[in-house]
Scaffold this active site. Structure first.
Site, PDB file in Angstrom:
ATOM      1  N   GLU A 130     -66.339   6.238   6.793  1.00  0.00           N
ATOM      2  CA  GLU A 130     -65.378   5.512   7.331  1.00  0.00           C
ATOM      3  C   GLU A 130     -65.496   4.628   7.005  1.00  0.00           C
ATOM      4  O   GLU A 130     -66.108   3.649   6.595  1.00  0.00           O
ATOM      5  CB  GLU A 130     -65.087   5.717   8.973  1.00  0.00           C
ATOM      6  CG  GLU A 130     -65.425   7.207   9.549  1.00  0.00           C
ATOM      7  CD  GLU A 130     -65.342   7.170  11.125  1.00  0.00           C
ATOM      8  OE1 GLU A 130     -65.371   5.904  11.575  1.00  0.00           O
ATOM      9  OE2 GLU A 130     -64.420   7.868  11.437  1.00  0.00           O
TER      10      GLU A 130
ATOM     11  N   HIS B 153     -75.945   0.868  21.780  1.00  0.00           N
ATOM     12  CA  HIS B 153     -75.367   1.837  22.048  1.00  0.00           C
ATOM     13  C   HIS B 153     -75.570   2.365  23.543  1.00  0.00           C
ATOM     14  O   HIS B 153     -74.986   3.283  24.172  1.00  0.00           O
ATOM     15  CB  HIS B 153     -76.009   3.107  20.725  1.00  0.00           C
ATOM     16  CG  HIS B 153     -75.530   1.827  19.759  1.00  0.00           C
ATOM     17  ND1 HIS B 153     -74.078   1.996  18.520  1.00  0.00           N
ATOM     18  CD2 HIS B 153     -76.630   2.612  18.814  1.00  0.00           C
ATOM     19  CE1 HIS B 153     -74.853   1.760  18.009  1.00  0.00           C
ATOM     20  NE2 HIS B 153     -75.692   2.178  17.564  1.00  0.00           N
TER      21      HIS B 153
ATOM     22  N   LYS C 296     -68.530  15.783  16.129  1.00  0.00           N
ATOM     23  CA  LYS C 296     -67.274  14.321  15.873  1.00  0.00           C
ATOM     24  C   LYS C 296     -65.994  14.620  14.636  1.00  0.00           C
ATOM     25  O   LYS C 296     -65.040  14.333  14.833  1.00  0.00           O
ATOM     26  CB  LYS C 296     -67.924  13.056  15.085  1.00  0.00           C
ATOM     27  CG  LYS C 296     -69.260  12.958  16.290  1.00  0.00           C
ATOM     28  CD  LYS C 296     -70.287  11.982  15.330  1.00  0.00           C
ATOM     29  CE  LYS C 296     -69.793  10.784  15.522  1.00  0.00           C
ATOM     30  NZ  LYS C 296     -69.199   9.992  16.839  1.00  0.00           N
TER      31      LYS C 296
ATOM     32  N   ARG D  78     -66.366  14.302  30.643  1.00  0.00           N
ATOM     33  CA  ARG D  78     -66.841  14.652  31.623  1.00  0.00           C
ATOM     34  C   ARG D  78     -66.736  13.278  32.609  1.00  0.00           C
ATOM     35  O   ARG D  78     -65.786  12.085  32.144  1.00  0.00           O
ATOM     36  CB  ARG D  78     -68.729  14.386  31.887  1.00  0.00           C
ATOM     37  CG  ARG D  78     -68.844  12.914  31.129  1.00  0.00           C
ATOM     38  CD  ARG D  78     -69.942  12.831  30.867  1.00  0.00           C
ATOM     39  NE  ARG D  78     -70.760  11.504  30.678  1.00  0.00           N
ATOM     40  CZ  ARG D  78     -70.403  10.924  28.510  1.00  0.00           C
ATOM     41  NH1 ARG D  78     -69.971  11.861  27.966  1.00  0.00           N
ATOM     42  NH2 ARG D  78     -71.177  10.004  28.484  1.00  0.00           N
TER      43      ARG D  78
HETATM   44  C1  MV4 Z   1     -67.994   2.634  14.096  1.00  0.00           C
HETATM   45  C2  MV4 Z   1     -67.817   0.930  13.497  1.00  0.00           C
HETATM   46  C3  MV4 Z   1     -67.644   0.239  12.825  1.00  0.00           C
HETATM   47  N1  MV4 Z   1     -66.324   0.731  11.857  1.00  0.00           N
HETATM   48  N2  MV4 Z   1     -67.081   3.320  13.750  1.00  0.00           N
HETATM   49  C4  MV4 Z   1     -71.492   3.061  17.121  1.00  0.00           C
HETATM   50  C5  MV4 Z   1     -71.839   4.502  17.744  1.00  0.00           C
HETATM   51  C6  MV4 Z   1     -70.233   5.593  17.947  1.00  0.00           C
HETATM   52  N3  MV4 Z   1     -69.737   5.126  19.386  1.00  0.00           N
HETATM   53  C7  MV4 Z   1     -69.402   4.600  17.287  1.00  0.00           C
HETATM   54  N4  MV4 Z   1     -70.179   3.093  17.198  1.00  0.00           N
HETATM   55  C8  MV4 Z   1     -69.253   2.669  15.678  1.00  0.00           C
HETATM   56  N5  MV4 Z   1     -68.613   3.009  15.312  1.00  0.00           N
HETATM   57  C9  MV4 Z   1     -66.562   2.397  11.754  1.00  0.00           C
HETATM   58  N6  MV4 Z   1     -65.820   2.894  11.031  1.00  0.00           N
HETATM   59  C10 MV4 Z   1     -69.147   0.675  14.506  1.00  0.00           C
HETATM   60  C11 MV4 Z   1     -69.824   0.645  16.064  1.00  0.00           C
HETATM   61  C12 MV4 Z   1     -70.518   0.287  16.949  1.00  0.00           C
HETATM   62  C13 MV4 Z   1     -69.568   0.269  17.500  1.00  0.00           C
HETATM   63  C14 MV4 Z   1     -68.925   1.029  19.024  1.00  0.00           C
HETATM   64  C15 MV4 Z   1     -68.827   1.240  20.353  1.00  0.00           C
HETATM   65  C16 MV4 Z   1     -69.844   0.234  20.961  1.00  0.00           C
HETATM   66  C17 MV4 Z   1     -71.091  -0.263  20.014  1.00  0.00           C
HETATM   67  C18 MV4 Z   1     -70.570   0.188  19.400  1.00  0.00           C
HETATM   68  C19 MV4 Z   1     -72.330  -0.560  18.126  1.00  0.00           C
HETATM   69  C20 MV4 Z   1     -72.599  -0.734  17.177  1.00  0.00           C
HETATM   70  C21 MV4 Z   1     -71.744  -0.132  16.098  1.00  0.00           C
END
Ligand code: MV4
Length: 648
Positions: free
Chosen positions: A200, A235, A116, A292
């Protein structure tokens, strides 16, 4: 073009790739483990190679076995699908070393997106918008805290080696930071053996909007628009859609351009997905890039009319992209629902077992089913318990959503518990219908999604009663056709109800809720009303599933009181009070009997039970003979009360 490819995967994606290969005249080689010996993808492929024990770690994840299977069968290329080895640099390298084409990106692209923090650094240099934060190497806690203080709370601590929501910790105030950082680092070290932390700005309930990109080996790159995957639970994606509700054309173009920039920054080739967080102000931020083909790619195929696996094969074969950006358009709206063998009422634990019934909706231009199983297959503990992907399309979101709820209502699964009712309830919420979706949706609407509403029960009960009455009428009709007496009333077919019963007292469990109904079939359609949903002794005489637009209702019919209801003198089918054995029949079928006269003796729990005539009347037919085993609640005989038979 390749003559033969090997699919290094199983389940629905293996079946899906094989189908496109066949369409293109390319032979396919499947690989299978012990548990998949009779799996659908093995049957669909032109050839199949056994690769070992059911555990993925000893079969689907073993690079050497995959490579050898391709070499042994003369396959020229390997399609990795998703999951398993689809983003594994080793498989990519071993393909190159064995002169096999890896149907995917170059190994450097896989490596670049594998971390990441490395990915974010590359994207920052490519001017791809990132969430405000710190992604540096200097992990001095004072440096990280300074970054958090300057961006303002809440902030999100993210393990660089994490993913899929693992290794994230929110910090809401400055005085919590030091402790939270120490805990997050410990967890990351334990989980990923790497405690490198990102800090972040914490975006409140963002949407997950991802862009499908495609790049060929001639420096061409296009985006095939976006997918909204905000509907997630822990997730895991639940329902995906394309295009994203409410996304303006201007924002779509900005996100698409950013995604192309991200792909070009790593010299991408093949199918890729750039994931963004989209906040309520319309600002979007790079989250990660998947190297992918995604599970949810079908919704993009439905709105663009493109076969993305065909694109993958052509690009891997060195061809230029089949379409230019200006030739790609969005047509209509599509949803995908992931049908899982899991129990939403039991914390979504997998529900393994045999798919005794699997009747999917009829496929059409509006309904597509991507499945790796057929009726009778086992859903095993070894792999992801996905049964199928239900994909629907229509000309706009509202119509597509109606297609989705209708198709979910037509999806009949028995033998394992499925998440279909959960999907149906979710898709039926007003908030989802309005397109008001973000990553917090399921959490926010869980009462409405998980709670089986009382009105659902009142809706289902009359339908269940109709089903029982229809089943009884059918059974009596069958009996009448085989009855002994030519003069028997069972021969009468002038709309006469075969059992002569006009008022029924029915009792059942509907989704474990006791319900009693009175049905009057002297009127058509049957007048049915739900009476007090009192407690009843239930014997599971017969179970059946009621598949309705409100989802699936598991019904168990039973006799509230055996045979007769005190306040009406109808006759009934007498049921066994419990599991047991028929000892003896005490009268002949067709005999006239008086109230209380013993008709049959059965033995259960080392005791004899006499089933007696509930009133004066006639025995219609015995369903069992002496010595037969009987389930509790099973109908033992048909009995016609005298005042009914006298009327004949
Ligand atoms: C975040 C966020 C809020 N703020 N980053 C969840 C797993 C990874 N894909 C990144 N994720 C998130 N990052 C910041 N700065 C909220 C999430 C997040 C989320 C993102 C996409 C789809 C579903 C989610 C469920 C919970 C939290």
């Amino acid at each position: 073009m390749f003559n033969k490819i090997l699919i290094a995967n199983r389940g629905e994606i293996a079946c899906r790739v094989i189908q496109t290969a066949r369409k293109m005249g390319i032979a396919s080689v499947a690989v299978y483990s012990d548990a998949d010996r009779n799996a659908r993808h093995v049957k669909l492929a032109d050839e199949a190679v056994y690769i070992g024990p059911s555990a993925s770690s000893e079969s689907y994840l073993v690079v050497k076995k995959i490579i050898n299977a391709a070499l042994d069968t003369g396959a020229q290329a390997i399609h990795p699908g998703y999951g398993f080895l689809s983003e594994n640099a080793d498989l990519c390298r071993h393909c190159a070393a064995n002169n096999l084409v890896f149907i995917g990106p170059p190994v450097d692209a896989i490596l670049a997106m594998g971390s990441k923090s490395a990915a974010k650094k590359i994207m920052a240099n490519a001017d791809v918008p990132l969430v405000p934060g710190y992604h540096g190497e200097d992990q001095n806690p004072a440096v990280l805290k300074q970054a958090a203080d300057s961006m303002g709370y809440p902030v999100l601590l993210k393990a660089a080696a994490g993913g899929g929501g693992k290794g994230m910790r929110a910090v809401y105030a400055e005085d919590e930071f030091d402790q939270a950082l120490a805990a997050a680092k410990r967890e990351a070290q334990t989980s990923f053996n790497d405690d490198l932390m990102l800090v972040e700005k914490y975006l409140q309930k963002p949407r997950h909007v991802e862009i499908q990109v495609f790049c060929d080996q001639h420096d061409n790159a296009v985006y095939l628009f976006e997918r909204d995957c905000s509907l997630q639970r822990r997730h895991q994606k639940v329902i995906e859609e394309a295009p994203a509700p409410g996304l303006s054309e201007e924002l779509r173009q900005r996100m698409g351009s950013a995604a192309i920039q991200a792909a070009k920054a790593i010299n991408y080739q093949g199918a890729g997905t750039v994931e963004f967080l989209l906040d309520s102000s319309g600002a979007f931020f790079f989250m990660e890039m998947n190297t992918r083909l995604q599970v949810e790619h079908p919704v993009t195929e439905m709105i663009t009319g493109q076969d993305l696996v065909e694109w993958q094969l052509r690009v891997a074969n060195g061809e230029t992209l089949p379409m230019r950006q200006d030739q790609l358009t969005i047509h209509g709206h599509a949803f995908e629902a992931r049908i899982y063998a899991e129990d939403p009422d039991n914390d979504f634990l997998p529900s393994t077992g045999t798919l005794h019934q699997l009747r999917a909706p009829i496929e059409s231009n509006h309904v597509r089913i991507d499945s790796g199983v057929v009726e009778g297959d086992e859903v095993s503990i070894f792999y992801d318990p996905m049964i199928a992907k239900l994909i629907v399309w229509d000309s706009d979101r509202a119509r597509a959503l109606k297609r989705l709820t209708d198709a979910l209502s037509d999806f009949c699964i028995n033998g394992v518990t499925s998440n279909i009712p959960f999907l149906y309830n979710l898709a039926s919420t007003a908030a989802f219908r309005s397109g008001d979706v973000d990553t917090g949706f399921i959490e926010e609407h869980q009462d409405e999604i998980f709670h089986r509403r009382q009105e659902d029960l009142d809706y289902a009960a009359p339908l269940a009663a109709q089903a029982i009455l229809a089943k009884r009428a059918e059974r009596s009709k069958q009996l009448a056709e085989h009855s002994l007496e030519p003069s028997s009333p069972w021969h009468l077919t002038d709309n006469w109800r075969t059992t002569g019963i006009e008022q029924h007292s029915l009792a059942m469990l509907i989704n474990d809720q006791p319900v009693q109904l009175k049905a009057d079939t002297s009127v058509m359609p049957a007048g049915i009303k739900v009476v007090n949903n009192g407690e009843h002794h239930f014997s599971n005489s017969s179970d059946f599933n009621l598949f309705t637009p409100q989802g699936v209702f598991h019904c168990t019919e039973a006799q509230a009181n055996l045979g007769l209801d005190e306040d009406n003198h109808s006759s009934g089918n007498l049921a066994a009070p419990m599991n047991g054995t028929v000892v003896t029949l005490l009268v002949e079928a067709g005999a006239s009997v008086s109230k209380g006269q013993p008709l049959l003796v059965m033995e259960a729990m080392k005791m004899e039970h006499t089933i007696a005539a509930p009133t004066d009347g006639q025995v219609g037919e015995f369903f069992y003979q002496a010595g037969d085993l009987v389930d509790g609640g099973a109908e033992l005989l048909i009995f016609v009360a005298a005042d009914i038979s006298a009327a004949l």
